[in-house]
Design an enzyme around this catalytic site. Structure first.
Site, mmCIF file in Angstrom:
data_model
loop_
_atom_site.group_PDB
_atom_site.id
_atom_site.type_symbol
_atom_site.label_atom_id
_atom_site.label_comp_id
_atom_site.label_asym_id
_atom_site.label_seq_id
_atom_site.Cartn_x
_atom_site.Cartn_y
_atom_site.Cartn_z
ATOM 1 N N HIS A 109 3.415 3.967 -11.636
ATOM 2 C CA HIS A 109 3.103 4.091 -13.070
ATOM 3 C C HIS A 109 4.288 4.583 -13.898
ATOM 4 O O HIS A 109 4.198 4.628 -15.122
ATOM 5 C CB HIS A 109 1.928 5.053 -13.281
ATOM 6 C CG HIS A 109 0.637 4.522 -12.763
ATOM 7 N ND1 HIS A 109 0.146 3.285 -13.114
ATOM 8 C CD2 HIS A 109 -0.275 5.050 -11.899
ATOM 9 C CE1 HIS A 109 -1.006 3.072 -12.496
ATOM 10 N NE2 HIS A 109 -1.284 4.127 -11.746
ATOM 11 N N ASP A 147 -2.740 -1.692 -5.401
ATOM 12 C CA ASP A 147 -3.430 -0.512 -5.924
ATOM 13 C C ASP A 147 -4.435 -0.985 -6.987
ATOM 14 O O ASP A 147 -4.239 -2.019 -7.621
ATOM 15 C CB ASP A 147 -2.409 0.440 -6.548
ATOM 16 C CG ASP A 147 -3.014 1.774 -6.920
ATOM 17 O OD1 ASP A 147 -2.994 2.679 -6.070
ATOM 18 O OD2 ASP A 147 -3.527 1.909 -8.056
ATOM 19 N N HIS A 149 -5.008 0.265 -9.827
ATOM 20 C CA HIS A 149 -4.490 0.435 -11.178
ATOM 21 C C HIS A 149 -3.254 -0.444 -11.362
ATOM 22 O O HIS A 149 -2.464 -0.596 -10.429
ATOM 23 C CB HIS A 149 -4.111 1.897 -11.426
ATOM 24 C CG HIS A 149 -5.252 2.852 -11.243
ATOM 25 N ND1 HIS A 149 -5.473 3.513 -10.056
ATOM 26 C CD2 HIS A 149 -6.238 3.241 -12.100
ATOM 27 C CE1 HIS A 149 -6.559 4.284 -10.195
ATOM 28 N NE2 HIS A 149 -7.033 4.134 -11.413
ATOM 29 N N ASP A 226 -7.252 2.714 -3.630
ATOM 30 C CA ASP A 226 -8.304 3.188 -4.530
ATOM 31 C C ASP A 226 -9.227 2.077 -5.016
ATOM 32 O O ASP A 226 -10.110 2.325 -5.839
ATOM 33 C CB ASP A 226 -7.712 3.981 -5.709
ATOM 34 C CG ASP A 226 -6.532 3.294 -6.359
ATOM 35 O OD1 ASP A 226 -6.317 2.094 -6.113
ATOM 36 O OD2 ASP A 226 -5.815 3.972 -7.127
HETATM 37 ZN ZN LIG Z 1 -4.325 3.612 -8.362
#
Ligand SMILES: [Zn+2]
Length: 286
Positions: A109, A147, A149, A226
């Site tokens: 991120h 992931d 996200h 996740d």
């Molecule tokens: Zn994540």
């Protein structure tokens, strides 16, 4: 049987953030499970401070080192710069040996200057470890981000880079709210909450189908867990789903390395890493 993928790990990565969801248990339990399953471990060295400038601006690194960068998700822990450098070193070693870096903090991120593509926070990330490994390797690379996200930092760093494809299949809506459309070399597939394995694998196949593999020399996997059912960005996947993802990565037939990102339950992380790597390693059954 081919040798198992080496796991890059240092227990030093357990030394911060006991109270945070991005806490040491998510790695510690996973390491214990992989150790019991017979995986071999290698110790990383920290990435040098100078090397970080390949993916981050000098001012961001200066402020990170001084403990001056803070947001509501991403605390300025004591010595977090050293933890982040060691995690980045894990990704560098993984890229050299074809390993799986089981280190924290995660990285996908964080962009050149911290928060990326308008996100509100750095989402538990300090240094973009996979981006550093890809830049340092300097090869034509597919970054596959599994992931849950969107890896807004990684996309930002490589947007328009002719040597790199960035492919992400992720949940929407959730943090960071980016990755809604495919833009040039960034291929994004947002999926609804708990869409399930079938929908996920179809999206993954579609996304990989958009990559011109003729030029790809290396595959770098941002390996988050996740999307497992009930985790922070659940898409309703389970352990066998990760075996199937591993098979798809194997089918790309490229030298591959893995860097741990999200996944917030240590036991699930360990079991899913084993499934992912088992699918990836089962070469004889093709
Ligand atoms: Zn994540």
């Amino acid at each position: 049987m081919p040798p198992k993928t080496p796991i890059i790990y240092s227990e030093k990565c357990l030394g911060y953030g006991n109270w945070h969801i991005e806490g040491p248990q998510r790695v510690k339990k996973a390491q214990e499970i992989l150790s019991a399953k017979g995986y071999q471990f290698m110790q990383p060295e920290p990435a040098s401070e100078d090397s970080l400038l390949a993916v981050h601006d000098a001012e961001y690194i200066f402020n990170l080192k001084k403990g001056l960068v803070e947001d509501s998700d991403t605390p300025p822990y004591d010595n977090i710069f050293e933890f982040a450098r060691l995690s980045a070193g894990g990704a560098l070693l993984a890229s050299k040996v074809g390993g799986f870096s089981l280190m924290r903090p995660p990285g996908h991120h964080v962009g050149r200057n911290g928060k990326a593509l308008g996100a509100a926070t750095r989402g538990f990330c300090y240094i973009n470890s996979i981006a550093l490994a890809v830049k340092t390797l300097g090869k034509r690379t597919l970054i596959l981000d599994i992931d849950g996200h969107h890896g807004n930092g990684t996309q930002e760093i490589f947007q328009g880079d002719p040597k790199v494809w960035y492919v992400s299949v992720h949940r929407h809506p959730t943090y960071p709210g980016t990755g809604m459309v495919t833009e040039g070399n960034s291929i994004n597939f947002p999926l609804p909450v708990d869409c399930g394995e079938q929908v996920y694998l179809k999206a993954l196949d579609n996304a990989l189908g958009m990559v011109d593999f003729g030029g790809v020399e290396v595959v770098a996997v941002s390996a988050g867990f996740d999307i497992y059912q009930g985790d922070l960005a659940s898409l309703g996947l389970d352990e066998p789903s990760y075996y199937k993802i591993g098979r798809r990565i194997l089918a790309l037939h490229k030298p591959t390395f893995f860097v741990f990102e999200g996944g917030y339950r240590g036991e699930i992380n360990g079991l899913c890493i084993d499934q992912l790597l088992s699918g990836f390693e089962e070469k004889m059954s093709f």
